[in-house]
Write a protein that holds these residues in place. Structure first.
Motif, PDB file in Angstrom:
ATOM      1  N   TRP A  71       0.800  -1.091  -0.012  1.00 20.44           N
ATOM      2  CA  TRP A  71      -0.049  -0.301   0.112  1.00 20.44           C
ATOM      3  C   TRP A  71       0.794   1.304   0.357  1.00 20.44           C
ATOM      4  N   ILE A  72       0.435   2.390  -0.468  1.00 23.79           N
ATOM      5  CA  ILE A  72       1.306   3.842  -0.528  1.00 23.79           C
ATOM      6  C   ILE A  72       1.483   4.054   1.023  1.00 23.79           C
ATOM      7  N   ALA A  73       2.512   4.535   1.223  1.00 22.67           N
ATOM      8  CA  ALA A  73       3.098   4.990   2.364  1.00 22.67           C
ATOM      9  C   ALA A  73       2.569   6.217   2.479  1.00 22.67           C
ATOM     10  N   SER A  74       2.381   6.587   3.857  1.00 21.37           N
ATOM     11  CA  SER A  74       1.985   8.055   4.393  1.00 21.37           C
ATOM     12  C   SER A  74       3.397   8.901   4.806  1.00 21.37           C
ATOM     13  N   ASP A  75       3.259  10.232   5.116  1.00 19.17           N
ATOM     14  CA  ASP A  75       4.546  10.974   5.509  1.00 19.17           C
ATOM     15  C   ASP A  75       4.997  10.455   6.666  1.00 19.17           C
ATOM     16  N   GLN A  76       4.584   9.535   7.260  1.00 14.84           N
ATOM     17  CA  GLN A  76       5.304   8.920   8.628  1.00 14.84           C
ATOM     18  C   GLN A  76       5.913   7.556   8.156  1.00 14.84           C
ATOM     19  N   ARG A  77       7.063   7.438   8.437  1.00 11.67           N
ATOM     20  CA  ARG A  77       7.801   6.223   8.124  1.00 11.67           C
ATOM     21  C   ARG A  77       7.132   4.909   8.676  1.00 11.67           C
ATOM     22  N   GLY A  78       6.754   4.033   7.628  1.00  9.14           N
ATOM     23  CA  GLY A  78       6.344   2.734   7.894  1.00  9.14           C
ATOM     24  C   GLY A  78       4.789   2.711   8.033  1.00  9.14           C
ATOM     25  N   ILE A  79       4.014   3.856   7.979  1.00 12.18           N
ATOM     26  CA  ILE A  79       2.728   3.873   8.108  1.00 12.18           C
ATOM     27  C   ILE A  79       1.973   3.933   6.941  1.00 12.18           C
ATOM     28  N   PRO A  80       0.857   3.299   6.535  1.00 12.28           N
ATOM     29  CA  PRO A  80       0.109   3.400   5.385  1.00 12.28           C
ATOM     30  C   PRO A  80      -0.517   4.847   5.088  1.00 12.28           C
ATOM     31  N   ASP A  81      -0.795   5.143   3.850  1.00 11.89           N
ATOM     32  CA  ASP A  81      -1.728   6.220   3.809  1.00 11.89           C
ATOM     33  C   ASP A  81      -3.076   5.956   3.707  1.00 11.89           C
ATOM     34  N   THR A  82      -3.862   6.079   4.887  1.00 11.08           N
ATOM     35  CA  THR A  82      -5.281   5.567   4.963  1.00 11.08           C
ATOM     36  C   THR A  82      -6.194   6.647   4.060  1.00 11.08           C
ATOM     37  N   THR A  83      -5.664   7.432   3.510  1.00 12.78           N
ATOM     38  CA  THR A  83      -6.659   8.337   2.658  1.00 12.78           C
ATOM     39  C   THR A  83      -6.730   7.730   1.261  1.00 12.78           C
ATOM     40  N   ALA A  84      -5.501   6.817   0.951  1.00 12.91           N
ATOM     41  CA  ALA A  84      -5.336   6.388  -0.589  1.00 12.91           C
ATOM     42  C   ALA A  84      -6.705   5.393  -0.737  1.00 12.91           C
ATOM     43  N   LEU A  85      -7.049   5.235  -1.988  1.00 10.56           N
ATOM     44  CA  LEU A  85      -8.207   4.368  -2.253  1.00 10.56           C
ATOM     45  C   LEU A  85      -7.826   3.167  -2.986  1.00 10.56           C
ATOM     46  N   ALA A  86      -8.593   2.297  -2.544  1.00 12.05           N
ATOM     47  CA  ALA A  86      -8.312   0.759  -3.375  1.00 12.05           C
ATOM     48  C   ALA A  86      -8.355   0.982  -4.640  1.00 12.05           C
ATOM     49  N   SER A  87      -9.327   1.751  -5.444  1.00 10.06           N
ATOM     50  CA  SER A  87      -9.598   1.815  -6.910  1.00 10.06           C
ATOM     51  C   SER A  87      -8.281   2.533  -7.436  1.00 10.06           C
ATOM     52  N   ASP A  88      -7.395   3.062  -6.568  1.00 13.00           N
ATOM     53  CA  ASP A  88      -5.811   3.455  -7.179  1.00 13.00           C
ATOM     54  C   ASP A  88      -4.724   2.395  -6.673  1.00 13.00           C
ATOM     55  N   TYR A  89      -4.975   1.422  -6.289  1.00 11.95           N
ATOM     56  CA  TYR A  89      -3.921   0.640  -5.808  1.00 11.95           C
ATOM     57  C   TYR A  89      -3.085  -0.010  -6.977  1.00 11.95           C
TER      58      TYR A  89
END
Length: 445
Positions: A71-89
């Motif tokens: 999954w795409i990472a967030s701006d915190q190391r090791g944390i996923p970007d929870t705003t990303a969409l599965a349709s963009d995976y």
């Protein structure tokens, strides 16, 4: 048969092959077991709450880890970007790092300096540095050859993908490798200052070994260079990241590469190892994935596929390690998966279902072109406190015995993970390092 026929030099699809793939949405069809949630396209890293009772449940467990860690990472190391969409995976052309790519690299962990701050907001985006041309450099350099021969058998220089050996794809480009570890493991190393040899040795003696915390994850990745003139045609089929990659100017007296100037390149993911330590798998669960068009299983060449590491017209003997000072870095290596490591029918079926699920979420996703090769897990796990304090460690009834990634164990496919990893120990002491070779990065003073 390959999911889709993709040329290593172009991105043309074989629509006939694509139309043959079916996808069932019935949860029972995954065969994950009655107490196991089925895989899904999402960022939540699965808990180890499913009974490790059979291979099918572990195959599902592996895919669940793969999907979340990519999954795409967030701006915190090791944390996923929870705003990303599965349709963009896995959207083609999205070069943002995945969760596992945001983990600290092994070089960042084993330095006394504070690692660079994680940032996705630089003008050019995230660009990694990569400088390994083999997976086993530190094993080969730091373990005496007699011990290596006892572990692996045969001539170490010939069978190890190390000591200057490398892998070159059919386009004449070398494969690059990296090792990363999740926050739990990297914090453990840095908080205890185990990057210092004196601290490491004292810690190992005090604890009768270096035992990694539960939920430690290590990632090993293999990348092929994507030439810029092929980027548009290949970006639809590979997870691609930008990296600063050095030129190789030659080899030193120990056959280690001498690196020169770094330049930015695009890299396509061809192999991914995921190992994860949990209460049910204190000997780790060993999960390995590849791109679908890496190489054929011996005797099963698909003439419609243009493999990245296999040429049907080549007369070269397969799986032969190149020799520094003799073979050119640009000479392609002929690779096949040995028959004993063929992907099982059960895993092939699961792969088709997961690829279909990914495609249903995002028809353009590059992740539909990856496959699970195999999963190794302890059927009779041994907790740390019950293990030995000198290697070789107990393997916990690890199964199955046939597991190898053609991009990372190209030349030792007849071996399996635990053959080596049960012998992992610190360089200067007899104490084990919990099946992990990462501590060989710590050089004695």
């Amino acid at each position: 048969m390959s999911l889709i026929s993709i040329s290593c030099e172009s991105g043309k699809k074989d629509k006939k092959l694509n139309s043959r793939i079916g996808f069932s949405k019935e949860l029972d069809d995954y065969g994950c077991g009655a107490f196991c949630d089925p895989p899904s396209v999402g960022y939540q890293l699965t808990d180890d709450n499913c009974l490790h009772s059979d291979q099918n449940s572990m195959n599902c467990f592996a895919w669940k880890n793969f999907l979340a860690l990519n999954w795409i990472a967030s701006d915190q190391r090791g944390i996923p970007d929870t705003t990303a969409l599965a349709s963009d995976y896995g959207m083609p052309g999205d070069y943002k790092p995945t969760v596992w790519e945001s983990y600290l690299s092994i070089d960042d962990v084993f330095t006394a300096q504070q690692p660079a701050q994680w940032s996705l907001k630089s003008k050019s985006g995230y660009i990694k540095y990569i400088n390994e041309i083999n997976k086993f450099t530190d094993i080969n350099v730091n373990i005496p050859k007699p011990k290596l021969r006892a572990m692996l058998g045969g001539n170490v220089d010939e069978i190890m993908q190390a000591k200057g050996a490398w892998l070159t794809d059919q386009s004449g480009n070398i494969v690059w490798y990296e090792i990363r570890m999740n926050n739990i493991e990297s914090d453990f190393v840095r908080n205890n200052k185990l990057y210092n040899s004196e601290n490491l040795n004292a810690f190992a003696a005090k604890n009768q070994g270096v035992w990694l915390p539960m939920e430690s994850i290590e990632i090993k990745a293999a990348w092929r260079v994507i030439p810029e003139n092929q980027l548009e045609s290949l970006k639809d089929f590979y997870k691609i990241s930008m990296a600063m990659v050095p030129e190789i100017k030659g080899f030193d007296k120990n056959n280690q590469p001498i690196y020169g100037k770094y330049t930015q390149k695009y890299l396509g993911l061809v192999g991914l190892h995921i190992i994860r330590k949990t209460s049910q798998s204190p000997q780790f669960t060993w999960m390995t994935f590849e791109h679908i068009n890496n190489a054929p299983t011996e005797g099963q060449v698909d003439p419609s596929v243009n493999y990245c590491f296999y040429n049907p017209k080549s007369k070269d003997k397969p799986n032969q390690s190149p020799v520094p000072g003799k073979d050119s870095l640009n000479k392609p290596v002929q690779v096949v998966r040995i028959a004993n490591n063929a992907i099982t029918p059960e895993i092939q079926q699961l792969n088709k279902q997961i690829q279909g699920m990914i495609r249903a979420s995002n028809p353009k996703s590059v992740w539909q072109y990856y496959q699970l090769v195999n999963v190794q897990w302890p059927e009779n796990p041994v907790q740390d406190k019950d293990n030995k304090n000198t290697p070789p460690l107990r393997d916990g009834g690890i199964k199955p015995k046939n597991i190898a990634n053609v991009t990372m164990e190209t030349y030792i496919q007849d071996k399996q993970c635990m053959d080596c990893h049960k012998n992992a120990s610190t360089v200067a002491t007899k104490y084990p390092t919990d099946y992990s070779f990462i501590f060989l990065k710590v050089k004695p003073k």
